[in-house]
Design a protein around this motif. Structure first.
Motif, PDB file in Angstrom:
ATOM      1  N   ALA A  80       5.168  -2.762 -15.959  1.00 40.05           N
ATOM      2  CA  ALA A  80       5.394  -1.322 -15.888  1.00 40.05           C
ATOM      3  C   ALA A  80       6.154  -0.915 -14.617  1.00 40.05           C
ATOM      4  CB  ALA A  80       4.050  -0.607 -15.931  1.00 40.05           C
ATOM      5  N   GLU A  81       5.782  -1.513 -13.492  1.00 36.68           N
ATOM      6  CA  GLU A  81       6.399  -1.143 -12.216  1.00 36.68           C
ATOM      7  C   GLU A  81       7.893  -1.446 -12.232  1.00 36.68           C
ATOM      8  OE1 GLU A  81       3.701  -2.927 -12.824  1.00 36.68           O
ATOM      9  OE2 GLU A  81       2.459  -3.193 -11.047  1.00 36.68           O
ATOM     10  N   ARG A  82       8.241  -2.644 -12.712  1.00 31.97           N
ATOM     11  CA  ARG A  82       9.671  -2.990 -12.717  1.00 31.97           C
ATOM     12  C   ARG A  82      10.448  -2.146 -13.718  1.00 31.97           C
ATOM     13  NH1 ARG A  82       9.781  -8.839 -13.708  1.00 31.97           N
ATOM     14  NH2 ARG A  82       7.525  -8.668 -13.909  1.00 31.97           N
TER      15      ARG A  82
ATOM     16  N   VAL B 257      -5.716  -2.119 -10.297  1.00 36.54           N
ATOM     17  CA  VAL B 257      -5.001  -3.359  -9.938  1.00 36.54           C
ATOM     18  C   VAL B 257      -3.711  -3.024  -9.201  1.00 36.54           C
ATOM     19  CG1 VAL B 257      -5.901  -4.819 -11.812  1.00 36.54           C
ATOM     20  CG2 VAL B 257      -3.804  -3.518 -12.173  1.00 36.54           C
ATOM     21  N   PHE B 258      -3.391  -3.875  -8.247  1.00 33.93           N
ATOM     22  CA  PHE B 258      -2.142  -3.721  -7.517  1.00 33.93           C
ATOM     23  C   PHE B 258      -1.068  -4.583  -8.178  1.00 33.93           C
ATOM     24  CE2 PHE B 258      -5.136  -2.121  -4.340  1.00 33.93           C
ATOM     25  CZ  PHE B 258      -4.494  -0.931  -4.055  1.00 33.93           C
ATOM     26  N   PRO B 259       0.209  -4.300  -7.900  1.00 34.11           N
ATOM     27  CA  PRO B 259       1.301  -5.001  -8.576  1.00 34.11           C
ATOM     28  C   PRO B 259       1.246  -6.527  -8.424  1.00 34.11           C
ATOM     29  CG  PRO B 259       2.132  -3.124  -7.337  1.00 34.11           C
ATOM     30  CD  PRO B 259       0.690  -3.263  -6.982  1.00 34.11           C
ATOM     31  N   CYS B 260       1.735  -7.223  -9.446  1.00 33.23           N
ATOM     32  CA  CYS B 260       1.784  -8.686  -9.420  1.00 33.23           C
ATOM     33  C   CYS B 260       2.826  -9.137  -8.386  1.00 33.23           C
ATOM     34  CB  CYS B 260       2.149  -9.228 -10.809  1.00 33.23           C
ATOM     35  SG  CYS B 260       3.898  -9.049 -11.233  1.00 33.23           S
ATOM     36  N   GLY B 261       2.855 -10.424  -8.112  1.00 33.63           N
ATOM     37  CA  GLY B 261       3.762 -10.976  -7.099  1.00 33.63           C
ATOM     38  C   GLY B 261       5.227 -10.661  -7.357  1.00 33.63           C
TER      39      GLY B 261
ATOM     40  N   TYR C 200       0.436  -8.453 -27.177  1.00 30.30           N
ATOM     41  CA  TYR C 200      -0.022  -9.830 -26.920  1.00 30.30           C
ATOM     42  C   TYR C 200      -1.198  -9.853 -25.953  1.00 30.30           C
ATOM     43  CZ  TYR C 200       4.359 -10.228 -29.285  1.00 30.30           C
ATOM     44  OH  TYR C 200       5.347 -10.050 -30.208  1.00 30.30           O
ATOM     45  N   SER C 201      -1.024  -9.200 -24.811  1.00 31.92           N
ATOM     46  CA  SER C 201      -2.118  -9.207 -23.823  1.00 31.92           C
ATOM     47  C   SER C 201      -3.146  -8.112 -24.110  1.00 31.92           C
ATOM     48  CB  SER C 201      -1.548  -8.988 -22.419  1.00 31.92           C
ATOM     49  OG  SER C 201      -1.101  -7.654 -22.266  1.00 31.92           O
ATOM     50  N   LYS C 202      -2.727  -7.083 -24.794  1.00 26.83           N
ATOM     51  CA  LYS C 202      -3.564  -5.882 -25.002  1.00 26.83           C
ATOM     52  C   LYS C 202      -4.043  -5.318 -23.662  1.00 26.83           C
ATOM     53  CE  LYS C 202      -4.916  -7.032 -29.720  1.00 26.83           C
ATOM     54  NZ  LYS C 202      -3.526  -6.764 -30.140  1.00 26.83           N
ATOM     55  N   TYR C 203      -3.176  -5.449 -22.682  1.00 25.26           N
ATOM     56  CA  TYR C 203      -3.449  -4.913 -21.347  1.00 25.26           C
ATOM     57  C   TYR C 203      -2.337  -3.903 -21.072  1.00 25.26           C
ATOM     58  CZ  TYR C 203      -4.771  -4.919 -16.425  1.00 25.26           C
ATOM     59  OH  TYR C 203      -5.202  -4.550 -15.171  1.00 25.26           O
ATOM     60  N   TRP C 204      -2.710  -2.648 -21.194  1.00 24.37           N
ATOM     61  CA  TRP C 204      -1.703  -1.587 -21.145  1.00 24.37           C
ATOM     62  C   TRP C 204      -1.564  -1.057 -19.727  1.00 24.37           C
ATOM     63  CZ3 TRP C 204      -5.589  -2.153 -24.799  1.00 24.37           C
ATOM     64  CH2 TRP C 204      -5.149  -2.532 -26.066  1.00 24.37           C
TER      65      TRP C 204
ATOM     66  N   VAL D 275       2.864   4.375  -8.326  1.00 25.71           N
ATOM     67  CA  VAL D 275       1.508   4.333  -8.883  1.00 25.71           C
ATOM     68  C   VAL D 275       1.467   3.319 -10.027  1.00 25.71           C
ATOM     69  CG1 VAL D 275      -0.307   5.663 -10.040  1.00 25.71           C
ATOM     70  CG2 VAL D 275       1.144   6.776  -8.329  1.00 25.71           C
ATOM     71  N   VAL D 276       0.387   2.552 -10.085  1.00 25.15           N
ATOM     72  CA  VAL D 276       0.137   1.631 -11.197  1.00 25.15           C
ATOM     73  C   VAL D 276      -1.160   2.068 -11.876  1.00 25.15           C
ATOM     74  CG1 VAL D 276      -0.024  -0.785 -11.887  1.00 25.15           C
ATOM     75  CG2 VAL D 276       0.840  -0.212  -9.608  1.00 25.15           C
ATOM     76  N   ALA D 277      -1.079   2.392 -13.145  1.00 26.60           N
ATOM     77  CA  ALA D 277      -2.273   2.796 -13.901  1.00 26.60           C
ATOM     78  C   ALA D 277      -2.550   1.708 -14.939  1.00 26.60           C
ATOM     79  CB  ALA D 277      -2.042   4.137 -14.591  1.00 26.60           C
TER      80      ALA D 277
END
Ligand code: THU
Length: 143
Positions: free
Chosen positions: A65-67, A94-98, A32-36, A85-87
């Motif tokens: 991904a983090e969760r 980018v750092f993790p969302c709220g 959906y987002s095409k943001y991997w 790590v977030v890739a």
């Protein structure tokens, strides 16, 4: 002219965690987002857990991904996150969302967070306490 070898600010442990996160991104389910996004964390026992974002046709049911990585750690007996790590698949790290920050806070308030961009040529590291200084945490529930 001879180029000087710049010393990397990352330890070999961090470098391999970064590689694991980039590898985990390949498993991302993000039609959906095409943001991997891929993530890799090391727990207090030195065990590594990876995760990717898992989206859903019902958008809010998607998971970052983090969760994904954190849920794997906790369900396998891990207690604390040492580094995560977030890739991402964007040009910039980018750092993790709220929502992920809140979950990282629960299990890794004193951990380090590393963000890496798509190419892997931009990597940033920050402590969780500077990323989320006024976090709501279990202590606050004590009244
Ligand atoms: N996403 C992550 O997995 N981690 C982040 O740190 C930022 C956002 C995911 C959620 C969604 O599947 C997609 O990226 C676009 O927001």
């Amino acid at each position: 002219m001879k180029r000087k070898n710049k010393e990397s600010p990352f330890t070999s442990e961090e470098k391999s965690l970064i590689k694991e996160a980039i590898r985990a991104k390949k498993k991302a389910y993000a039609p959906y987002s095409k943001y991997w996004v891929g993530s890799a964390l090391m727990d207090d026992r030195g065990k590594v857990f990876t995760g990717c974002n898992v989206e859903n046709a019902s958008y809010p049911a998607g998971l970052c991904a983090e969760r994904t990585a954190i849920v794997k750690m906790v369900s396998e007996g891990g207690k604390r996150i040492r580094k995560i790590v977030v890739a991402a698949s964007s040009q910039v790290p980018v750092f993790p969302c709220g929502m992920c920050l809140q979950v990282i806070q629960e299990f890794g308030s004193d951990c380090e967070v590393i963000a890496v961009n798509k190419k892997g040529d931009q990597i940033q590291k920050i402590t969780m306490s500077s990323l989320f200084p006024f976090a709501f945490d279990p202590e606050k529930l004590k009244g």
